[in-house]
Scaffold this active site. Structure first.
Site, PDB file in Angstrom:
ATOM      1  N   CYS A 168       4.835   2.456   3.799  1.00 30.55           N
ATOM      2  CA  CYS A 168       5.033   1.346   2.858  1.00 30.55           C
ATOM      3  C   CYS A 168       3.773   1.092   2.042  1.00 30.55           C
ATOM      4  O   CYS A 168       2.842   0.434   2.511  1.00 30.55           O
ATOM      5  CB  CYS A 168       5.431   0.095   3.631  1.00 30.55           C
ATOM      6  N   CYS A 171       3.080  -2.588   1.258  1.00 30.20           N
ATOM      7  CA  CYS A 171       2.536  -3.349   2.394  1.00 30.20           C
ATOM      8  C   CYS A 171       1.053  -3.049   2.595  1.00 30.20           C
ATOM      9  O   CYS A 171       0.271  -3.932   2.892  1.00 30.20           O
ATOM     10  CB  CYS A 171       3.240  -2.994   3.706  1.00 30.20           C
ATOM     11  N   ASP A 172       0.691  -1.796   2.498  1.00 27.58           N
ATOM     12  CA  ASP A 172      -0.621  -1.373   2.989  1.00 27.58           C
ATOM     13  C   ASP A 172      -1.603  -0.912   1.912  1.00 27.58           C
ATOM     14  O   ASP A 172      -2.801  -0.804   2.183  1.00 27.58           O
ATOM     15  CB  ASP A 172      -0.443  -0.196   3.974  1.00 27.58           C
TER      16      ASP A 172
END
Ligand code: NAP
Length: 348
Positions: A168, A171-172
């Site tokens: 992701c 997300c990261d």
């Protein structure tokens, strides 16, 4: 006596629906999933995808900063020790999920750490078979079992999950470990290009590694990748090994050629998968209408209704588009309110 409400899942959608329905005195029973090898290998352990990320910087209410004191008082020490170290930058994924879970428990949600294996939604009360071999009955159900990012399945990839390997980018991608570093994204569809384009904000360079010589992505997305100076497309390449060490996590990747060229070793600090997601709906076995990709169909706009009245869906299990913790939590809240109203009209 059947339960009023059973919730299946343990990500942000499930816990939010548990918090809301517990406060509405529906006494929800949550099946959070089992800590089994089967779930570990499939990437479907309790707490879901967010538990596989490190810092969460975009969840409202958890600004960057040191939450240490609050976390110390909310989570027992043993639990804290199992989690990634709490940086000074905000909450991390497992901490956020544990806090949500605790919040649901505080309002009276009951939790069973088992999977639901089969359901019978053909009549009410609905019947659910769990991995403890018991059958549970419920007047209403919220399905919030999420989706899992697809991984290649290499042992070296598994080894560096959370330490440079990610499913992701949104997300990261902004984490310090990826800033001004070369990164790789695997895949040739819209997701891979979206991830690669997003990562160019932070990375020094992004390699987009595709196993064929033609992108699957839409024309406009393909053009976006090809015209981005920070993205280098590597065609006809498959991943042989993610390289790294215990101290730094991911440091490189070795790629094979599908057209007889020499292996290629790239120094990278991040390895992102963009090869699609799989919704966790196999256990439904035809009980609810699904899309051709296996996601639960929401049958009315701005409602969490499914094809079976009294069964609601929330979070990524019904959403292949937004896929964010906050949108999952939002639809979890909606599902709880939908269930509450439905039970008021149809419940016994
Ligand atoms: P996708 O279209 O199925 O593409 C998956 C890509 O991963 C393909 O290029 C595939 O290669 C590759 N792949 C799959 N398994 C692989 C493996 N084991 N090893 C190496 N490569 C592998 O999935 P997606 O990109 O997640 O898109 C899903 C849907 O969402 C699509 O309908 C897409 O249009 C949509 N979407 C739209 C947007 C947007 O418009 N902004 C953004 C994201 C997603 P092959 O091409 O060789 O099969």
């Amino acid at each position: 006596m059947p339960e009023k409400l059973i919730i299946i899942g343990s990500g942000p959608a499930a816990w939010t629906s548990a918090i809301y329905s517990a406060r509405a005195e529906l006494k929800p029973l949550v099946f959070e999933g089992a800590y089994s090898d089967e779930n570990r290998i499939a990437g479907t352990l309790p707490l879901g995808q967010l538990a596989l990320t490190t810092e969460v910087e975009n969840y409202p209410g958890f600004p960057a900063g040191d939450l240490e004191g609050y976390l110390d008082s909310a989570l027992p020490k043993e639990k804290r020790m199992e989690m990634p170290p709490h940086g000074k930058d905000g909450v991390n994924g497992p901490e956020l999920l544990e806090l949500m879970r605790q919040q649901a428990v505080n309002f009276g949600a009951r939790i069973i750490t088992e999977d639901i294996r089969r359901v019978d939604f053909s009549k009410r009360p609905f019947r659910l078979n769990a991995s403890d071999s018991k059958t549970y009955e419920a007047e209403s159900v919220i399905v919030a079992t999420g989706a899992r990012a697809n991984y290649l399945g290499l042992p070296s990839e598994e080894k560096y999950k959370n330490r440079g390997v990610s499913g992701c980018a949104v997300c990261d991608g902004a984490l310090p470990r990826f800033r001004n570093k070369p990164l790789a994204v695997i895949g040739g569809g819209d997701s891979a290009i979206e991830e690669a384009t997003y990562l160019t904000k932070f990375a020094s360079k992004v390699y987009l590694v595709h196993r064929r010589d033609k992108l699957r992505a839409s024309k406009i997305m393909a053009e976006r990748a090809e015209s981005n100076a920070k993205i280098e497309l590597l065609w006809n390449r498959t991943v042989d090994e993610v390289q790294g060490n215990d101290r730094e996590g991911v440091t490189g990747v070795r790629l094979k050629s599908t057209v007889g060229e020499a292996d290629l070793e790239l120094p990278i600090s991040g390895f992102f998968l963009g090869i699609g997601h799989t919704p966790n709906t196999a256990f439904l076995q035809g009980a609810l209408e699904l899309t051709d990709k296996g996601y639960v169909v929401w049958t009315a706009a701005m409602r969490t209704y499914t094809s079976v009245p009294g069964v609601f869906a929330a979070g990524d299990v019904a959403d292949d588009y937004y896929r964010q913790a906050i949108t999952a939590a939002g639809t979890g809240c909606m599902a709880a309110l939908d269930a509450e109203r439905w039970l008021a009209e149809h419940g016994t």
